[in-house]
Design a protein around this motif. Structure first.
Motif, mmCIF file in Angstrom:
data_model
loop_
_atom_site.group_PDB
_atom_site.id
_atom_site.type_symbol
_atom_site.label_atom_id
_atom_site.label_comp_id
_atom_site.label_asym_id
_atom_site.label_seq_id
_atom_site.Cartn_x
_atom_site.Cartn_y
_atom_site.Cartn_z
ATOM 1 N N ARG A 85 0.967 -1.319 0.073
ATOM 2 C CA ARG A 85 0.155 0.053 -0.055
ATOM 3 C C ARG A 85 0.828 1.267 -0.110
ATOM 4 O O ARG A 85 0.365 2.218 -0.252
ATOM 5 C CB ARG A 85 -0.835 0.006 1.217
ATOM 6 C CG ARG A 85 -1.961 -0.985 1.292
ATOM 7 C CD ARG A 85 -3.343 -0.523 0.274
ATOM 8 N NE ARG A 85 -4.260 -1.267 0.026
ATOM 9 C CZ ARG A 85 -4.572 -2.505 -0.524
ATOM 10 N NH1 ARG A 85 -3.504 -2.942 -1.014
ATOM 11 N NH2 ARG A 85 -5.633 -2.959 -0.280
ATOM 12 N N LEU A 86 2.090 1.269 0.432
ATOM 13 C CA LEU A 86 2.789 2.542 0.712
ATOM 14 C C LEU A 86 2.878 3.188 -0.887
ATOM 15 O O LEU A 86 2.681 4.545 -0.757
ATOM 16 C CB LEU A 86 4.182 2.244 1.015
ATOM 17 C CG LEU A 86 5.187 3.362 1.428
ATOM 18 C CD1 LEU A 86 4.437 3.999 2.478
ATOM 19 C CD2 LEU A 86 6.499 2.962 1.915
ATOM 20 N N SER A 87 3.074 2.549 -1.919
ATOM 21 C CA SER A 87 3.219 3.329 -3.226
ATOM 22 C C SER A 87 1.801 3.730 -3.641
ATOM 23 O O SER A 87 1.635 4.929 -4.042
ATOM 24 C CB SER A 87 3.577 2.217 -4.351
ATOM 25 O OG SER A 87 2.632 1.215 -4.464
ATOM 26 N N TRP A 88 0.860 3.056 -3.081
ATOM 27 C CA TRP A 88 -0.621 3.772 -3.368
ATOM 28 C C TRP A 88 -0.823 4.941 -2.415
ATOM 29 O O TRP A 88 -1.371 5.972 -3.128
ATOM 30 C CB TRP A 88 -1.717 2.647 -3.065
ATOM 31 C CG TRP A 88 -2.802 2.978 -3.142
ATOM 32 C CD1 TRP A 88 -3.697 3.157 -4.337
ATOM 33 C CD2 TRP A 88 -3.792 3.503 -2.263
ATOM 34 N NE1 TRP A 88 -4.957 3.560 -4.269
ATOM 35 C CE2 TRP A 88 -5.159 3.756 -2.857
ATOM 36 C CE3 TRP A 88 -3.800 3.634 -0.805
ATOM 37 C CZ2 TRP A 88 -6.146 4.192 -1.875
ATOM 38 C CZ3 TRP A 88 -4.652 4.096 0.048
ATOM 39 C CH2 TRP A 88 -5.984 4.775 -0.749
ATOM 40 N N VAL A 89 -0.240 4.998 -1.276
ATOM 41 C CA VAL A 89 -0.635 6.201 -0.364
ATOM 42 C C VAL A 89 0.394 7.526 -0.900
ATOM 43 O O VAL A 89 -0.602 8.369 -1.108
ATOM 44 C CB VAL A 89 -0.062 5.726 0.906
ATOM 45 C CG1 VAL A 89 0.201 7.054 1.956
ATOM 46 C CG2 VAL A 89 -0.874 4.739 1.730
ATOM 47 N N PHE A 90 1.293 7.140 -1.368
ATOM 48 C CA PHE A 90 1.993 8.287 -1.902
ATOM 49 C C PHE A 90 1.684 8.664 -3.285
ATOM 50 O O PHE A 90 1.976 9.817 -3.785
ATOM 51 C CB PHE A 90 3.554 8.088 -2.010
ATOM 52 C CG PHE A 90 4.174 8.454 -0.729
ATOM 53 C CD1 PHE A 90 5.323 9.352 -0.674
ATOM 54 C CD2 PHE A 90 4.099 7.617 0.422
ATOM 55 C CE1 PHE A 90 5.982 9.641 0.535
ATOM 56 C CE2 PHE A 90 4.631 8.043 1.583
ATOM 57 C CZ PHE A 90 5.650 9.173 1.623
ATOM 58 N N GLY A 91 0.858 7.733 -4.124
ATOM 59 C CA GLY A 91 0.349 8.098 -5.289
ATOM 60 C C GLY A 91 -0.772 9.187 -5.257
ATOM 61 O O GLY A 91 -0.861 9.987 -5.767
ATOM 62 N N GLN A 92 -1.841 8.662 -4.212
ATOM 63 C CA GLN A 92 -2.568 9.349 -3.708
ATOM 64 C C GLN A 92 -2.501 10.864 -3.380
ATOM 65 O O GLN A 92 -3.090 11.846 -3.647
ATOM 66 C CB GLN A 92 -3.639 8.731 -2.982
ATOM 67 C CG GLN A 92 -4.275 7.332 -3.565
ATOM 68 C CD GLN A 92 -5.644 7.717 -4.309
ATOM 69 O OE1 GLN A 92 -6.071 9.129 -4.212
ATOM 70 N NE2 GLN A 92 -6.254 6.795 -4.846
ATOM 71 N N ALA A 123 12.275 6.606 3.286
ATOM 72 C CA ALA A 123 13.108 6.253 2.250
ATOM 73 C C ALA A 123 12.461 5.628 1.183
ATOM 74 O O ALA A 123 12.611 5.926 0.005
ATOM 75 C CB ALA A 123 14.322 5.635 2.848
ATOM 76 N N VAL A 124 11.882 4.426 1.446
ATOM 77 C CA VAL A 124 11.236 3.683 0.388
ATOM 78 C C VAL A 124 10.153 4.443 -0.300
ATOM 79 O O VAL A 124 10.357 3.982 -1.654
ATOM 80 C CB VAL A 124 10.493 2.159 1.061
ATOM 81 C CG1 VAL A 124 9.903 1.531 -0.183
ATOM 82 C CG2 VAL A 124 11.782 1.360 1.691
ATOM 83 N N ALA A 125 9.462 5.118 0.258
ATOM 84 C CA ALA A 125 8.213 5.842 -0.472
ATOM 85 C C ALA A 125 9.067 7.099 -1.243
ATOM 86 O O ALA A 125 8.335 7.401 -2.509
ATOM 87 C CB ALA A 125 7.355 6.503 0.778
ATOM 88 N N LEU A 126 9.956 7.697 -0.912
ATOM 89 C CA LEU A 126 10.537 8.686 -1.672
ATOM 90 C C LEU A 126 11.356 8.129 -2.914
ATOM 91 O O LEU A 126 11.152 8.712 -3.921
ATOM 92 C CB LEU A 126 11.439 9.488 -0.908
ATOM 93 C CG LEU A 126 10.903 10.437 0.391
ATOM 94 C CD1 LEU A 126 11.796 11.067 1.119
ATOM 95 C CD2 LEU A 126 10.079 11.639 -0.405
ATOM 96 N N CYS A 127 11.899 7.182 -2.584
ATOM 97 C CA CYS A 127 12.539 6.490 -3.756
ATOM 98 C C CYS A 127 11.541 6.075 -4.939
ATOM 99 O O CYS A 127 11.844 6.257 -6.208
ATOM 100 C CB CYS A 127 13.362 5.157 -3.228
ATOM 101 S SG CYS A 127 14.771 5.579 -2.463
ATOM 102 N N VAL A 128 10.557 5.356 -4.473
ATOM 103 C CA VAL A 128 9.426 4.911 -5.500
ATOM 104 C C VAL A 128 8.802 6.264 -5.988
ATOM 105 O O VAL A 128 8.423 6.310 -7.303
ATOM 106 C CB VAL A 128 8.350 4.341 -4.834
ATOM 107 C CG1 VAL A 128 7.159 3.849 -5.544
ATOM 108 C CG2 VAL A 128 9.046 2.864 -4.223
ATOM 109 N N SER A 129 8.529 7.414 -5.264
ATOM 110 C CA SER A 129 7.904 8.487 -5.703
ATOM 111 C C SER A 129 8.755 9.264 -6.710
ATOM 112 O O SER A 129 8.219 9.914 -7.884
ATOM 113 C CB SER A 129 7.785 9.454 -4.639
ATOM 114 O OG SER A 129 6.648 8.899 -3.846
#
Length: 1042
Positions: free
Chosen positions: A147-154, A376-382
């Motif tokens: 869900r982390l990628s979806w959270v940062f996508g939204q 860190a993971v979320a920012l890398c994906v973003s």
């Protein structure tokens, strides 16, 4: 103290005409210059001179009243001391007022013990394996890879950081509060429940304990559903679905829970080893994500939205792009459960080697590590993945063309994803829950990491829920749940709790929708966090000397902010779930409060209650007493709390929950023995009062004499303004046979009460009050029954299931009880009947009173206590069917006038009565039978010195000073006759009343002998229904002013 004259400082209203008020008030100036008011009718109403004043409205006026002058009644001290001071009967017409006006206002644990580890070989964990690893694994749950990628996508990475930061703020504050609580003493098993219950008490702990255990059980379902989603996604990719997506999630989820249950039941050692393996896999998977972001993207990955690090993608993903009715708070609600793993270590506090050191260190470090990892993971994906992608390689275009819309960045990078603006695509941050797999260097590792994250979190919750639930059940707060308290094996594993958790988690897995489960979990955990924070604040606020946490890096106000923040976030996430959570918690709180579990953990609630009580008592001390707020504060000489139940019940009816009631006992004898007996009975008596719901305090003193002990109680009882103001005691029925010293002590106590300005109440009942001999017999029976049970247990070691020989011995053990009880022999039938009547009478005031009357004989104005106490009784449920009847003394020629006067006074006091009767023949001489009975009663106590010569008479008087002299009988003949006559009119008018209340005659010091005074009280109340003799302290307790 300087005394002021009755008119000193009084406001005289020149417009007031005293002739308009009845009865008339006359003013007189005495030889010493004192100015007094006189009411001559007092003399003729009783047929002899008296200092006492009949009830009159002028005694209740304020100084400066515009409706009339305030009359000053004689003070209790002046009534009590007048003969001692003058040495002879000298009755002035009025008395002076003192500096205090007649209205009474100035005119100006076991918990601290080290647990005994009786089970050798029990596994205990350190702070790394026990707390840090568990917390990290539980926090790195389903959200990290799914869900982390979806959270940062939204939300975009701007608001995404806020989501993570807000979650970390809540968990960090909670972690600090929890660190403070768990370092303030030994921590046992039970985690959050243990911390809250020992801090705030069983009411809060019991309510949140159930919710928290249930939340952990549901969390198992949430994590397992996350795992099942990943598995089903793989099956879908390989076209291997068993039924359909939702049902496959349910099937995989149920199978997974069964396997996890097997690991948990195998024991904590196996579960800990499994956690280490899962942690290694998870760490490798996280590293794999970071490595993957640096590996050049293939065409396939680009078509799915991954373009390696790119500033344009990073900037594009900064702003939020909420879709499908999602908002910041709904996205936060989905993410927040990822942060709820901070209690994973605390939940197995019973399995930690040193929970006080391990929990703070491991929990706070886990919050820091996991928070940084998420960010860190979320920012890398973003920075590497666009929000929408088709996954179609044919959408590649020549970079540099005209680009517009939400897919402009991808267009500039050579891919046309414009079709995603029209219809929903399958890839990108917004659409693909498996973004982490695509980004990573080696996809299967992410799948393994997802499995590891979800399974470790599920495993931790599956262990936490039964452990917390077991601790709750062991405390026996909910007696129906005690079945789940039993543990098995060397680690006391809660097998029954595991099975219950399994059933709950399977039920929620069948829902199969992660987005439905997450907000419910969030609210349950947030409620627990809120109470942990509030516990820390509450304990700090109470400033109890016992609050000394070793962990110093906390702040009470920060904890309060954390608690408020948790409550606010609950409503923001899901208002109906928050209301439901609070509703369940309140219901459980009420249930535990009503049941009153027999536990005492020294909670901060007790400390705050004490602080509030002291604060309120000090506040009261700074406020002058006011007649409007007067309430009887009873000091009842009951002996042991069970000894005189009728006296206690009536005292309790006066005070109820709104006033102070002390049930007091004096232990007479050698100090060592008396103190030992007193200390043994203290807690026992207070417990009995609490058990029988009498809102009273038990107080006891040990003294050489009964009077000295009572004197100590009269002087020292109470605190500040919360002091007794009314002495209540039983009539000494056996005064004629009790002995001189006993009678002198009894009357001496009344003298002391008058000296200390107590209102005084004496209760007389025909059957008597003392049931101590019956109580002792009951205790003897109970003791014998216990001995019998002990003997049976000794002779039947198998719990009474043995047969044959042991059955015979059980029968013989019955003889123990028979032998024990028959030592004194059964009471004769006559005694047994008397005891039965006594018991029935002793419970008379505990029951609802039948329809009838309370007859109030308000003969002397004592400040109004004689009227106030019966009025208070009529406000109680048990006495609501009893009506007041008022009887007053008067003269034949003005009976109607006196009646109207009393009626007017009662109306001003707003006290209703059904009838007012003026007794105009009190001064009539009593019958010859009454006089003869009195003579027979006092004959053994008379000196009869009149027939002797002077020298012989003086010698007799010196030898027996306590006897009634002929001179005394002659001097007080009128007053003696008054008591006899009063009894006659009482017999005529009040024989059928539920309760009679009579103004009590005062024994004047060193003028009236103790035996004559006891004879007065005896003849006055003889052969009547329950009778209360009342004398106030001659300060107003009633007022007609608003």
């Amino acid at each position: 103290m300087e005394r002021f004259k009755s008119n000193g400082g009084e406001h005289v209203n020149s417009a007031y005409d005293s002739t308009l008020d009845e009865p008339p008030i006359y003013e007189t100036t005495f030889s010493n210059g004192e100015h007094r008011t006189v009411r001559p009718s007092v003399v003729s109403a009783f047929g002899h001179d008296t200092l006492d004043r009949v009830p009159n409205i002028d005694f209740y006026r304020n100084a400066g009243s515009v409706s009339g002058h305030r009359a000053v009644r004689p003070s209790l001290q002046e009534l009590h001391d007048v003969f001692q001071k003058n040495g002879a009967i000298s009755v002035p017409d009025t008395v002076e007022d003192d500096i205090e006006g007649s209205d009474g206002t100035p005119s100006d644990d076991l918990e601290s013990a080290v647990p005994i580890d009786s089970k050798k070989g029990a596994i205990k964990f350190g702070w790394i394996r026990g707390v840090l690893v568990r917390c990290m694994l539980n926090i790195w749950g389903v959200m990290l890879f799914i869900r982390l990628s979806w959270v940062f996508g939204q939300a975009g990475w701007g608001l995404g950081i806020v989501v993570i930061a807000l979650s970390c703020v809540v968990t960090t504050i909670t972690g600090l509060s929890m660190s403070a609580i768990c370092t303030n003493g030994v921590v046992r098993g039970g985690g959050a429940y243990y911390l809250i219950s020992r801090s705030l008490g069983p009411e809060f702990g019991g309510s949140i304990g159930l919710i928290f255990a249930f939340a952990n059980a549901v969390a198992v379902a949430m994590y397992v559903v996350g795992f099942a989603e990943t598995v089903v996604e793989l099956l879908k990719d390989h076209s291997a679905l068993m039924v359909d997506e939702i049902n496959d999630i349910r099937i995989v989820g149920c199978i997974t829970v069964v396997l996890l249950l097997g690991i948990s039941v195998a024991g904590m050692e196996w579960e800990a080893k499994a956690q280490i393996v899962l942690l290694i896999i998870l760490l490798v998977a996280i590293v794999n994500v970071f490595v993957g972001t640096f590996i050049p993207a293939t065409e396939d990955k680009k078509s799915k939205g991954f373009f390696n690090y790119n500033s344009k993608i990073f900037l594009e993903n900064f702003t939020p792009a909420f879709r499908e009715k999602e908002t910041f708070f709904s996205v936060f609600a989905i993410f927040f459960p990822a942060a709820t793993g901070i209690l994973a270590g605390a939940n197995i506090s019973g399995d930690l080697r040193d929970p006080q050191a391990a929990i703070p260190k491991g929990t706070l470090l886990a919050i820091v590590i996991t928070g940084i990892t998420y960010l860190a993971v979320a920012l890398c994906v973003s920075a590497t993945v666009v929000r929408d992608a088709t996954g179609n390689i044919t959408n590649a275009i020549v970079p540099g063309g005209f680009c517009n819309g939400s897919t402009a960045v991808a267009c500039e990078l050579g891919y046309d994803f414009s079709s995603c603006e029209v219809e929903k695509c399958k890839f990108g941050l917004m659409n693909n829950f498996q973004v982490m797999t695509m980004v990573s260097g080696f996809g299967p590792l992410i799948i393994a990491g997802t499995f590891s994250a979800t399974l470790s979190s599920a495993l931790a919750s599956l262990v936490s829920a039964p452990k917390v639930f077991q601790a709750l059940c062991k405390d026996n707060i909910y007696k129906a749940l005690y079945f789940f308290a039993k543990g098995h094996g060397k680690n006391n594993e809660p097998i029954r709790g595991y099975i219950l958790t399994f059933i709950i988690s399977v039920a929620f897995i069948l829902i199969g929708n992660l987005n439905t489960i997450a907000p419910i979990i969030s609210n349950f955990f947030l409620a627990s966090y809120a109470l942990i924070n509030f516990s820390c604040f509450h304990a700090s606020y109470a400033k109890s000397p016992g609050w000394r946490p070793a962990y110093k890096y906390y702040n009470m106000w920060l904890s309060l902010v954390g608690a408020v923040l948790c409550c606010a976030v609950m409503f923001v996430i899901n208002w109906w779930a928050a209301l439901l959570t609070y509703g369940i918690e309140i219901l459980l709180y009420i249930y535990v409060t009503v049941k009153k579990p027999d536990v005492n953990w020294g909670s901060s609630t007790q400390a705050v209650t004490f602080v509030s009580a002291v604060s309120n008592a000090l506040s009261l001390s700074g406020v002058e007493d006011h007649v409007k707020n007067f309430r009887p504060q009873i000091l009842a000489l009951t002996g042991s709390a069970r000894t005189r139940p009728a006296l206690l019940d009536l005292a309790h009816s006066f005070s109820k929950n709104y006033g102070l009631c002390l049930t007091c006992e004096v232990f007479v004898g050698p100090r060592s023995e008396a103190l030992q007996e007193m200390n043994a009975g203290m807690e026992k008596n207070q417990q009995w009062l609490r058990k029988t719901k009498r809102k009273a305090f038990y107080a006891a003193v040990a003294c050489d004499g009964f009077r000295e002990g009572t004197e100590s109680l009269l002087q020292a009882s109470g605190l500040g303004r919360m002091r007794p103001n009314t002495l209540m005691m039983g009539f000494k029925k056996n005064w004629r046979t009790a002995g001189t010293e006993s009678v002198q002590n009894y009357v001496g106590i009344l003298h002391d009460a008058f000296d200390f300005e107590y209102g005084t109440v004496i209760l007389r009942m025909k059957q008597g009050l003392d049931v101590s001999h019956i109580v002792e017999a009951e205790e003897e029976m109970l003791k014998a029954a216990k001995e019998q049970q002990a003997l049976e247990k000794e002779m039947m070691p198998n719990g009474g299931k043995s047969k044959g020989l042991f059955r015979k011995s059980r029968k013989s053990s019955q003889q123990v009880l028979t032998t024990r009880v028959s030592v004194c022999g059964p009471p004769p039938p006559q005694v047994a009947k008397m005891n039965e009547r006594l018991l029935e009478a002793s419970s008379q005031f505990k029951k609802k009173q039948p329809k009838g009357t309370i007859d109030v004989w308000w003969l002397f104005d004592d400040g109004g206590l004689t009227l106030l106490l019966p009025y208070i009784l009529t406000t109680r449920k048990k006495w609501k069917d009893s009506n007041l009847r008022i009887f007053v003394a008067g003269q034949p020629e003005r009976s109607e006038l006196d009646k109207q006067e009393m009626k007017s006074l009662l109306q001003k006091f707003r006290i209703n009565c059904t009838d007012i009767t003026v007794i105009d023949d009190i001064h009539v001489r009593p019958s010859s039978d009454s006089l003869r009975n009195l003579e027979d009663m006092i004959e053994p106590f008379c000196l009869h010195e009149g027939s002797k010569d002077t020298a012989q008479a003086e010698a007799m008087q010196k030898e027996q000073p306590w006897k009634i002299t002929d001179k005394e009988l002659s001097e007080f003949e009128e007053k003696t006759n008054l008591q006899l006559r009063l009894n006659e009119v009482l017999q005529q008018n009040s024989k059928s009343a539920n309760l009679i209340i009579v103004s009590m005659p005062i024994a004047r010091k060193e003028s009236i002998s103790d035996f004559l005074y006891m004879a007065w009280l005896d003849v006055l109340t003889k052969d009547l229904p329950p009778t209360l003799l009342i004398r106030g302290n001659h300060k107003s307790v009633l007022t007609f002013y608003s």
